[in-house]
Design an enzyme around this catalytic site. Structure first.
Site, short mmCIF file in Angstrom:
data_model
loop_
_atom_site.label_atom_id
_atom_site.label_comp_id
_atom_site.label_asym_id
_atom_site.label_seq_id
_atom_site.Cartn_x
_atom_site.Cartn_y
_atom_site.Cartn_z
N ASP A 151 -1.46 1.24 -10.74
CA ASP A 151 -1.80 1.64 -9.38
C ASP A 151 -3.31 1.81 -9.24
OD1 ASP A 151 -1.50 2.40 -6.72
OD2 ASP A 151 -1.09 4.50 -7.20
N HIS A 194 0.77 13.46 -9.85
CA HIS A 194 1.59 12.75 -10.84
C HIS A 194 0.78 12.34 -12.06
CE1 HIS A 194 0.08 9.92 -7.72
NE2 HIS A 194 -0.33 9.26 -8.79
N GLN A 262 5.05 6.64 -12.34
CA GLN A 262 4.18 7.76 -11.97
C GLN A 262 5.09 8.96 -11.70
OE1 GLN A 262 2.15 5.23 -8.97
NE2 GLN A 262 0.26 6.19 -9.63
N ARG A 292 -12.45 14.46 -6.60
CA ARG A 292 -11.62 13.95 -5.51
C ARG A 292 -10.17 14.25 -5.86
NH1 ARG A 292 -8.58 9.35 -4.82
NH2 ARG A 292 -8.42 8.45 -2.73
N ASP A 294 -6.82 13.70 -5.69
CA ASP A 294 -5.99 12.61 -5.21
C ASP A 294 -4.56 13.05 -4.93
OD1 ASP A 294 -5.65 9.56 -4.93
OD2 ASP A 294 -4.03 10.13 -6.29
N GLU A 336 -8.23 14.42 -0.93
CA GLU A 336 -7.78 13.08 -0.53
C GLU A 336 -6.46 13.28 0.20
OE1 GLU A 336 -5.60 9.37 -0.58
OE2 GLU A 336 -5.05 11.02 -1.91
N HIS A 405 -11.11 2.13 -0.70
CA HIS A 405 -10.35 1.27 -1.60
C HIS A 405 -8.93 1.02 -1.09
CE1 HIS A 405 -8.51 5.06 -2.64
NE2 HIS A 405 -7.58 4.41 -3.32
N ASP A 406 -8.46 1.89 -0.20
CA ASP A 406 -7.06 1.87 0.20
C ASP A 406 -6.87 0.99 1.44
OD1 ASP A 406 -4.47 2.61 -0.34
OD2 ASP A 406 -4.89 4.75 -0.29
N ARG A 527 -4.32 -5.16 -1.43
CA ARG A 527 -5.53 -4.32 -1.30
C ARG A 527 -6.64 -4.81 -2.22
NH1 ARG A 527 -2.90 1.49 -2.24
NH2 ARG A 527 -1.95 0.23 -3.89
#
Length: 658
Positions: A151, A194, A262, A292, A294, A336, A405-406, A527
């Site tokens: 991921d 996760h 995950q 960050r 996440d 995030e 990035h997403d 992506r």
């Protein structure tokens, strides 16, 4: 309470239990008196945040004093191990608590290997980032992930080691030191929701160790998972349907929100909180300045909800925030949380959490609305949506951005859409189709990501340049319009307040990577089309204004330079939508600051648009100039208007006379 050290010696313990004082005094015995007093003062300051947060999270099930002793002891050990240079940085940050809010802050985000191969390579390109005015560098996941699909690095197998192909933890420490010498802060991802199935905690759970089974949500049958699934959305319906995975090794259903490999960690177990406190402080002692956090919105689970944005999310962040302030106050948290507009503000702190949770949060709504108004050449929905957001706490700072990035999830609130006569579902569908190039007149060239046929949800991948029309442009006029859109949308991000962050490659007008699917593990995730490797040959053209690269790079460098000169862009001042009845092709935002007002005006259309000159006097302007236009005076025409050219961006401020 009085100074901690004095309290220990005198036997006066107001505020914190005796056990806390005794444990800390023992742990810091090897430090000199000045450092012991310094840590004592910090515990005095942030002890209440730890105690109240732990009580809210675990007060019904655990002994609070025992948990707090353990957590504060972890902070004490990290403080004792902290490098002298970082101790000095801590003191500097405490003297400048608004360091993240300064107008000179500009960010850059990239994957290490796609920017410069490895950590040592990043160090050789710090001058390049300096040319852009960058002072905040976010390196995407670089901690060791699982082998194979990870991921994009968010399936972490070891929080304390770096991916071997990128370097070592010493390379990371050295890079952080070099960044500080360049006036830059290192930003890193910390995945909270996760871990990889291959993480040692998961390995021990699979080996049958009950202590570590309790680090996860593992159920023997589908009874409890089905109860949760009734209200849970699917994050990746295409390649990871459902939220639970049967695992033969643990003989149970494991909660796996994002992918089967995950495993969601169980934050209702206080041992997990302690583990992550240690991880944060370990990274802080390597020199990471911004964490960050996440997938933070997903960390707390509750039956009957979507298991996002639960109140406990903010309690656990408060505890981690307070512990980092005790051991490493130079460290800041960034949430995030890509959530609905009205949920977003909670991550900067509301109610009892003001100033106690994350220091930074992504302004996802601003990004979505910027692309929306460009697609429709109309600002009505954007004005409505941004007006509807509650005020931010003065200590909170937005991360503003054009791309990341997403993918782009089209988070258009149905209530905002209805207020301006739109159907929210249809507008979201239109935007996804527009930016995929599936509308006849569209100049967007993105790609649909994760189309959910059941809900109709479509998301979008693509670089800023491809989405803005540069890939589709076939003549000089179309190229100029595309370049103007790129500048305009970045000007909005730079002029809103907070920290604008450039996604790697957007500073050069990089188009979608045509061979994104060729790399192992990428074929199922488009992506990667907007995550190409930086083209350093193209970067050589960044100083040539005859080239696409030069025009965009120098334009962003200009935005950063002007931004740094304007005290009005200190993040403690708030942008608000200005003007009820101005031209619908214009977006105007006003910032009131003791140094004077700042009016930003953006033309989102291909036509000249008028702004009424009568608006300047009530705002308080006496000698208005356009700061983005080299302080050119703002001239009101004989018709009483100023006219903005297609895709113009103006930052209007007062220039003192004389």
């Amino acid at each position: 309470m009085a100074k901690l050290l004095a309290s220990v010696r005198m036997g006066a313990m107001p505020g914190a239990p005796t056990a806390v004082h005794a444990a800390i005094d023992r742990l810091l015995s090897r430090l000199d008196a000045e450092h012991r007093d310094e840590f004592a003062d910090r515990v005095d300051r942030w002890w209440p945040d730890v105690e109240s947060g732990v009580t809210a999270l675990y007060g019904q099930t655990h002994d609070i004093e025992t948990l707090c002793v353990d957590l504060i002891s972890r902070a004490a050990r990290a403080f004792a191990d902290r490098d002298p240079e970082l101790h000095r940085l801590d003191r500097i940050r405490m003297l400048t608590p608004d360091w993240l809010q300064q107008p000179g802050m500009v960010g850059y985000a990239c994957y290490t290997e796609r920017f410069a191969d490895d950590l040592q390579g990043v160090a050789t390109h710090l001058d390049y980032l300096g040319e852009l005015g960058v002072s905040y560098v976010h390196l995407m996941p670089l901690l060791r992930p699982r082998e194979g699909d990870s991921d994009g690095g968010y399936a972490v197998a070891d929080y304390r080691s770096v991916r071997p192909d990128l370097g070592t933890t010493e390379d990371l420490r050295n890079l952080a030191r070099q960044m500080r010498a360049h006036g830059m802060s290192l930003v890193m991802d910390l995945v909270l929701n996760h871990v990889a199935r291959e993480h040692v905690w998961a390995e021990k759970a699979r080996a049958g160790e009950k202590e570590y089974r309790d680090y996860f949500y593992i159920y023997p049958d589908r009874t409890k998972p089905d109860e949760y699934e009734a209200t849970l959305p699917e994050v990746f319906p295409d390649f990871a349907p459902g939220n639970f995975t049967w695992d033969e090794d643990v003989e149970g259903w494991v909660w796996t929100t994002f992918n089967e490999w995950q495993w969601d960690v169980n934050w209702s177990n206080p041992a997990v909180l302690g583990e992550y406190a240690d991880i944060i402080l370990f990274l802080a002692n390597l020199g990471v300045e911004v964490m960050r956090l996440d997938a933070i919105a997903f960390t707390w689970k509750r039956v009957g909800t979507n298991c996002q944005n639960q109140p406990e999310v903010h309690d656990l962040t408060q505890v981690l925030h307070a512990l980092s302030r005790m051991a490493a106050p130079a460290v800041a948290f960034k949430a995030e949380a890509i959530v609905g507009p009205r949920d977003l503000i909670q991550y900067l702190g509301t109610g009892t959490h003001v100033g106690k949770v994350s220091d930074l949060a992504y302004h996802n709504s601003l990004m979505v609305q910027a692309w929306s108004m460009l697609a429709v050449s109309d600002t009505q929905l954007t004005r409505q949506a941004l007006r509807a957001l509650p005020s931010t706490p003065s200590t909170g700072t937005w991360i503003t951005y054009v791309r990341c990035h997403d993918d782009i999830g089209w988070a258009i609130d149905d209530r905002d859409a209805e207020a301006v006569g739109l159907n929210g579902f249809l507008h979201r569908r239109f935007l996804a189709d527009w930016y995929a190039g599936d509308v006849a007149e569209s100049w967007g060239r993105g790609m649909v990501f994760q189309f959910n046929e059941e809900t109709g949800d479509k998301r979008t991948s693509g670089t800023a340049a491809s989405l803005a029309g540069l890939e589709a442009a076939r003549n000089d006029d179309e190229i100029q319009h595309a370049l103007a859109r790129v500048f305009l949308i970045h000007a909005l991000a730079y002029g809103w307040g907070g920290i604008p962050v450039i996604w790697s490659g957007d500073e050069l007008g990089t188009l979608n990577d045509p061979i994104w699917a060729a790399e192992p593990g990428h074929a199922e995730d488009n992506r990667w089309a907007h995550r190409p490797r930086l083209d350093w040959q193209a970067a050589e053209r960044r100083g040539d204004l005859r080239t696409r690269e030069g025009k965009i790079f120098q334009g962003l460098a200009h935005l950063a330079k002007v931004r740094a000169s304007l005290p009005q862009l200190h993040a403690s001042a708030e942008s608000r939508i200005y003007g009820e009845h101005i031209d619908r092709g214009l977006l105007a935002t006003l910032r009131n600051h003791p140094s004077g007002p700042m009016l930003c005006i953006y033309n989102v259309t291909e036509d000249w648009r008028p702004f009424p000159g009568m608006e300047f006097e009530p705002i308080g302007f006496t000698n208005p100039v356009n700061a983005l236009g080299n302080n050119h005076p703002v001239a009101i025409g004989e018709d009483g208007y100023i006219w903005l050219s297609p895709f113009a961006a103006w930052w209007v401020v007062d220039q003192p006379v004389g």
